[in-house]
Design a protein around this motif. Structure first.
Motif, PDB file in Angstrom:
ATOM      1  N   SER A 274      23.257  63.167 -20.091  1.00  0.00           N
ATOM      2  CA  SER A 274      24.630  63.176 -20.589  1.00  0.00           C
ATOM      3  C   SER A 274      24.850  61.887 -21.363  1.00  0.00           C
ATOM      4  CB  SER A 274      25.582  63.249 -19.400  1.00  0.00           C
ATOM      5  OG  SER A 274      26.716  62.468 -19.654  1.00  0.00           O
TER       6      SER A 274
ATOM      7  N   ASP B  64      27.908  60.822 -22.024  1.00  0.00           N
ATOM      8  CA  ASP B  64      29.293  60.410 -21.754  1.00  0.00           C
ATOM      9  C   ASP B  64      29.370  58.977 -21.248  1.00  0.00           C
ATOM     10  OD1 ASP B  64      29.788  62.982 -22.277  1.00  0.00           O
ATOM     11  OD2 ASP B  64      30.224  63.574 -20.191  1.00  0.00           O
ATOM     12  N   TRP B  65      30.495  58.396 -21.489  1.00  0.00           N
ATOM     13  CA  TRP B  65      30.804  57.081 -20.921  1.00  0.00           C
ATOM     14  C   TRP B  65      31.952  57.236 -19.926  1.00  0.00           C
ATOM     15  CZ3 TRP B  65      28.060  52.689 -22.101  1.00  0.00           C
ATOM     16  CH2 TRP B  65      27.195  52.770 -23.200  1.00  0.00           C
ATOM     17  N   LEU B  66      31.772  56.718 -18.763  1.00  0.00           N
ATOM     18  CA  LEU B  66      32.851  56.668 -17.780  1.00  0.00           C
ATOM     19  C   LEU B  66      33.701  55.440 -18.039  1.00  0.00           C
ATOM     20  CD1 LEU B  66      30.837  57.333 -14.528  1.00  0.00           C
ATOM     21  CD2 LEU B  66      32.575  58.838 -15.508  1.00  0.00           C
ATOM     22  N   LYS B  67      35.011  55.608 -17.977  1.00  0.00           N
ATOM     23  CA  LYS B  67      35.893  54.454 -18.141  1.00  0.00           C
ATOM     24  C   LYS B  67      36.454  54.065 -16.783  1.00  0.00           C
ATOM     25  CE  LYS B  67      37.103  55.646 -22.805  1.00  0.00           C
ATOM     26  NZ  LYS B  67      37.966  55.495 -23.948  1.00  0.00           N
ATOM     27  N   ILE B  68      36.331  52.813 -16.456  1.00  0.00           N
ATOM     28  CA  ILE B  68      36.812  52.328 -15.162  1.00  0.00           C
ATOM     29  C   ILE B  68      37.928  51.315 -15.412  1.00  0.00           C
ATOM     30  CG2 ILE B  68      36.169  51.238 -12.961  1.00  0.00           C
ATOM     31  CD1 ILE B  68      34.574  53.775 -13.335  1.00  0.00           C
TER      32      ILE B  68
ATOM     33  N   GLU C 242      33.263  50.299 -19.466  1.00  0.00           N
ATOM     34  CA  GLU C 242      32.713  51.639 -19.580  1.00  0.00           C
ATOM     35  C   GLU C 242      31.250  51.605 -19.169  1.00  0.00           C
ATOM     36  OE1 GLU C 242      33.702  53.842 -23.199  1.00  0.00           O
ATOM     37  OE2 GLU C 242      35.080  52.198 -23.698  1.00  0.00           O
TER      38      GLU C 242
ATOM     39  N   SER D 138      27.615  54.154 -18.745  1.00  0.00           N
ATOM     40  CA  SER D 138      27.026  55.413 -19.187  1.00  0.00           C
ATOM     41  C   SER D 138      26.818  56.358 -18.015  1.00  0.00           C
ATOM     42  CB  SER D 138      25.694  55.143 -19.873  1.00  0.00           C
ATOM     43  OG  SER D 138      25.030  56.347 -20.123  1.00  0.00           O
ATOM     44  N   ASN D 139      27.020  57.599 -18.282  1.00  0.00           N
ATOM     45  CA  ASN D 139      26.827  58.615 -17.263  1.00  0.00           C
ATOM     46  C   ASN D 139      25.340  58.891 -17.008  1.00  0.00           C
ATOM     47  OD1 ASN D 139      28.125  60.190 -15.445  1.00  0.00           O
ATOM     48  ND2 ASN D 139      28.412  61.936 -16.816  1.00  0.00           N
TER      49      ASN D 139
ATOM     50  N   ALA E  34      31.476  52.059  -9.927  1.00  0.00           N
ATOM     51  CA  ALA E  34      31.376  53.266 -10.767  1.00  0.00           C
ATOM     52  C   ALA E  34      30.448  54.317 -10.185  1.00  0.00           C
ATOM     53  CB  ALA E  34      30.907  52.872 -12.179  1.00  0.00           C
TER      54      ALA E  34
ATOM     55  N   GLN F   3      30.962  57.938  -9.210  1.00  0.00           N
ATOM     56  CA  GLN F   3      31.275  58.963 -10.206  1.00  0.00           C
ATOM     57  C   GLN F   3      30.072  59.431 -11.021  1.00  0.00           C
ATOM     58  OE1 GLN F   3      34.914  58.144 -12.436  1.00  0.00           O
ATOM     59  NE2 GLN F   3      35.315  56.457 -11.039  1.00  0.00           N
ATOM     60  N   PHE F   4      28.911  58.883 -10.801  1.00  0.00           N
ATOM     61  CA  PHE F   4      27.756  59.410 -11.548  1.00  0.00           C
ATOM     62  C   PHE F   4      26.588  59.668 -10.601  1.00  0.00           C
ATOM     63  CE2 PHE F   4      27.578  54.706 -12.513  1.00  0.00           C
ATOM     64  CZ  PHE F   4      26.467  54.400 -11.755  1.00  0.00           C
TER      65      PHE F   4
END
Lengths: 382, 382, 382, 382
Positions: free
Chosen positions: D169, D171-175, D206, D208-209, D303, D306-307
């Motif tokens: 993926s 996507d970037w997770l934003k924290i 941010e 990375s997922n 984080a 969440q991944f």
């Protein structure tokens, strides 16, 4: 003459003043891979102004000598080849006289430029160059001391021995938990490593009001501190074992009295003076022995508003790493700090060898944990 | 003034003449563990006279400076502590001026002594001291060249570049088998390693009348001589591999033209000149490639009466070992030669950097097989 | 079965007999850059027969495993790549079982070939291969001893401890001056380094009838022999200083009694036994202390007809150099000896670890002056 | 049988399962100072139970072999002498069979003890011992891979190649910024370095997922990532220059196709798989090239809820340092972690080589920045 020009001149003169008692012979040799010869320092700081400012901002500027870029470039990988780090001491030519002519040549051009420009880039690079030179002033002092220390004649260079005495306090400051702001937050100059400003949460802690003295450290030695692995970081233990280290740098025991080499010669140690020339490994072992620890750089920055500092660089237990939002500048100037952010520990404060004005609460100095030749000291926390 | 005094003065003056073009900066640094700084050389040869002669033979002689024994002692383990071999380049003090005062001080005492004595010991130690100083004169030249060679400015020190041209002869001398006498056999001075005189039996051999030229060696390089293990001694092969050596010391290829650093600066190589600055490993590989070999030191001593020599030290295929009946002298002087008789190869002849008169058919010079910085050359045998 | 085949089989079996008490674990590790693992030795000597003989002389010969050339090649630069000298101990695969299958495979082909050929090349290469294997038999013993010596359990491998006792004689043999013939002079096998036969002139000398004992050497230690530089070659002195050597290899002092590690475990030293595992540096210092010297290899070859030898390799004061008319063979076999003729000293004789029959008066063994792990001893001359 | 006993047995059996395909030869050699032989690992983890538990808590316990304490002690300076770190590969004795007997002997005693005690100390030390053994299980895998990689035969050890594929993926997770709690906060086991629980303030970031793939890293190589100093930390640049590193460990280019050595042999690289065996220096340079950075260990801990993680150890840009209120245990167990808190970087997560169950969000793994031989990977942040 504008303020910046004055500051420029003042800084340049201070460098030369520091060299006043050097003999021509002192300028060239290099005593370790981590030191540089005085000649190299005074040429390199001049080269910085020529390379970063004069070449780009003065029309028709003629460099003093095409070879000097190669000879006196330091770590700026992006600019081109440079002489090998540990061969700097073989540069018997150019003569020191020529290096001083180079300085004067650069000064003339810089002063002219500074008096006639309002260009923001030039001004900010000049301020950087001034601060760069101030950093090298301190290295000049610690490096020349290191070189002279190999000489069995124990040469005296200055009247001052750079040893600091003070009324020691044994108080502990208590600091509350909370969110604190860290990093440089004004329009004054700072290095890129002091940015960006950010918040840290600190758990409550205590920090000593005073620094460790020679007497304190002698107690550690007497208690076989250098012989007990339990006080030492594993790599510190191998470091003292491999190098047969049994006392701090520059110490020498003569007839049961500890002496140390200072810039005014070999002297009996004054027990009440503040300990200096200590590595992180030794600082950490001492703290462990005391049942304490070293403060983090964040704790130091917060607490330092409440204690006296500035005579010794104080080891922290923080590794030298980028702050959140840290950005390296574009181009060669970007090599200034970021690429050293590995395997080094942060020191805070300033020392008796630091240029006046070249210090602030947010300043981050950094060295490898085995570095002893700086004017470093120990402040405990718990 | 007697002959010995004259010889003494002449030798001392020649040393100073060799230093005439040195700048103060050139005197101090040390470029390798096998070289010494000029300051050290000129102090050490003076110390030899003071330590071996003046202290013992002049009543009430006052040494110039008590510390100099420690600073400028060399390998004389039996005399006392000495500064570590590879820290000689850190001796920025005493100043070079002071070292010259030391020389003058020793000279005054020595001349007075020599003019007033007929003591055999003094005379023979003085002759030894003169020869010792002559040896250091040659080292002074090769060492300073080595140091300056690290400087990207390619400094010019002398007008002469110490490169020798000559009409090369390709003849081979044939020498008959037989018993020959080897070693020094007269009342003139010689070093202990040239004694005792003894007989060797030589099988018949041929030896080249001339020395190898730059052109000869370039042919070896062109034929991939540095890339083919079959020409090399095993340790030679590892030496060139580990050090990435692909041509002789001081060579630099610029636009397909070989240049070399000389004492008069960087110069294009003259193909017809005699090759120099060659290691034993390279000499041996070259000989192997040529289908020849290097002569032994005994072959050289016998044949040298029939060819021209003296411009280059000539590597022999003889290890540096004691002659039958070799005796070391008593005391510190006994450390002069014997203890180096391991892992070194003998060179015979003399070079353009050798002091005038400091050469003879029986002279045995010696260096490690990787030594390149001497004015060495190649003569073939078969 | 012809004589050569018998000799071949006998040699091959002796190698395996030497390994009889090895455990599988013992075969792989390498304890120093100058030793090789047993697995490597036994594979390498087999590879030699395959590479030099079977591949060239047996039609349709199929090599056992294509990779073994790379894995078990030694110093034969001309044949191709090989595994790095100090990574031999990481070859956990092939299994030792497979290496023994390789041996059997080679043996089968070799025996068939030997029984059916009269080809001179094959015969002479087979004889070379047999001698080569015999050399590795001795290295196998000294290398495995070196590896086991690092084990604090002091493992016992053999019943025999390879220590030799004898009735010591203190006589000196006197040998007259004269021209003597040196080198191998018969049709029997010899290595290329024993050729060509040539004449040397020897001055008169005396040589000891017996070898130095443990008691002799303990007297040297007691007289602070390891602490007085005057007995040592300069490089020997640095070698003992850098490596903190204060007694011979394998010695250990337990409650004031010297012990040494032997192949039958840790044993108290028998004072009357012959000293072994001595380096050239130590042998030379001992001789100096005794006011004697070591013989040259020529003196040894001449005198050895008159004394008993064969239990210890005897250091000579001769460097390992080519004889006059020495020729290296063409091709890979030519790498056998010549390329090692630098920085090594000659040992003469044979030891208790030498294969029976693998010795003669003209045999030249050679090791670096610091080598201690061979079964070496000291015979004095004057 | 109680739960702890079951867990103990399960762990012990897993170690032996990992060794199932090892040949006797594989157990002994040591391929680098930072690896240990399998024999050492499996003996050392058993020694831990004997030394820390059985000797102190079982009346009349007889140690299996008095020497094993010396042989298989690791870094526990306070317990006594130990074999030199880089000589572990020379321990050919005891036989591997004996080490397995040692394991069985310890197991018998441990199981008896565990089934009959409720002593808290024993239980907590047993849990520590189990976790200790699980750590060594992973080292066993990475160390044996490193050793086998030197073998030109590319041996296959397992069916699994430990390479992980997944749907990447981008996507970037934003924290969000805020105060977060860090450190282990339950009654389950954790190592001392995960304590004490404390608060940190995080600026918004941010992350990375997904992890970096081989394809991603090949793009870096193609863009001359290994040749441009601007991406590298200064010490990283010297590390790749000095060691001539131009691609990750175990990679080999064959006919323009990248291959890598895996535990199931040499394989063509699958571009879509997740990159592994990467040093911190390489991870940092890659991030710099991407215009990103590595997350801190605190960002990762927050984080990671969440991944997906657990297939590769993920380098963070945090140095391995003590948490506030960190306490080292008394005695030898106290040497577990604290003394390594210098010059190492934290990795978070777990890998395909990690023992099942031996992972959690708060786990802190740590290695030197040049370590490549672990199953490490890269996750980016910004």
């Amino acid at each position: 003459m504008n303020t910046l020009t004055k500051k420029y001149i003042e800084t340049r003169q201070r460098t030369e003043l520091l060299c006043k008692h050097l003999q021509v012979e002192d300028y060239t040799p290099q005593s370790a891979v981590f030191t540089s010869p005085p000649k190299w320092h005074i040429a390199h700081v001049s080269w910085f102004f020529e390379e970063m400012i004069l070449k780009n901002h003065v029309a028709d500027y003629k460099v003093f000598n095409e070879d000097f870029g190669f000879l006196f470039n330091s770590y700026y990988n992006s600019i081109g080849e440079r002489i090998e780090r540990n061969n700097r001491g073989l540069l018997t030519r150019p003569k020191i006289e020529t290096v001083y002519e180079f300085r004067a040549y650069v000064d003339k051009a810089m002063i002219e430029l500074l008096e006639s420009t309002t260009d923001k880039d030039i001004i900010s690079l000049t301020i950087l160059g001034i601060n760069h030179e101030q950093q090298h002033q301190e290295l000049l002092v610690s490096d020349i001391k290191y070189t002279l220390s190999f000489n069995p004649l124990y040469p005296k260079l200055y009247e001052s021995n750079y040893v600091t005495n003070y009324n020691k306090s044994d108080d502990w400051l208590k600091i509350d938990e909370g969110i604190y702001t860290i990093g440089h937050d004004s329009n004054d100059f700072c290095f890129d490593n002091e940015l960006g400003v950010h918040r840290v949460f600190l758990e409550p802690f205590e920090i000593s009001n005073g620094l460790v003295t020679y007497a304190d450290f002698m107690a550690f030695i007497k208690d076989d501190g250098y012989k007990k692995p339990e006080y030492w970081l594993d790599e510190g233990w191998f470091w003292i074992s491999d190098n047969k280290i049994e006392h701090p740098l520059y110490w020498k025991n003569i007839n049961d009295q500890w002496h140390h080499y200072t810039l005014s010669g070999l002297k009996a140690i004054d027990d009440n003076a503040i300990l200096t020339h200590i590595s992180f490994y030794e600082a950490s072992a001492f703290a462990q022995w005391k049942g304490c620890r070293l403060p983090t750089e964040f704790e130091w920055e917060v607490a330092s508003k409440q204690f006296q500092w500035g005579t010794h660089w104080e080891w922290t237990n923080s590794a030298y790493l980028p702050y959140p939002k840290f950005k390296t500048a574009e181009g060669a100037v970007g090599e200034y700090n970021g690429k050293f952010m590995i395997n080094q520990m942060v020191l805070r404060g300033a020392s008796s060898a630091t240029a006046p004005g070249h210090s602030r609460h947010t300043y981050r100095n950094f060295f490898h944990p085995q570095a002893q030749w700086q004017f470093s000291g120990i402040r405990l926390a718990k």
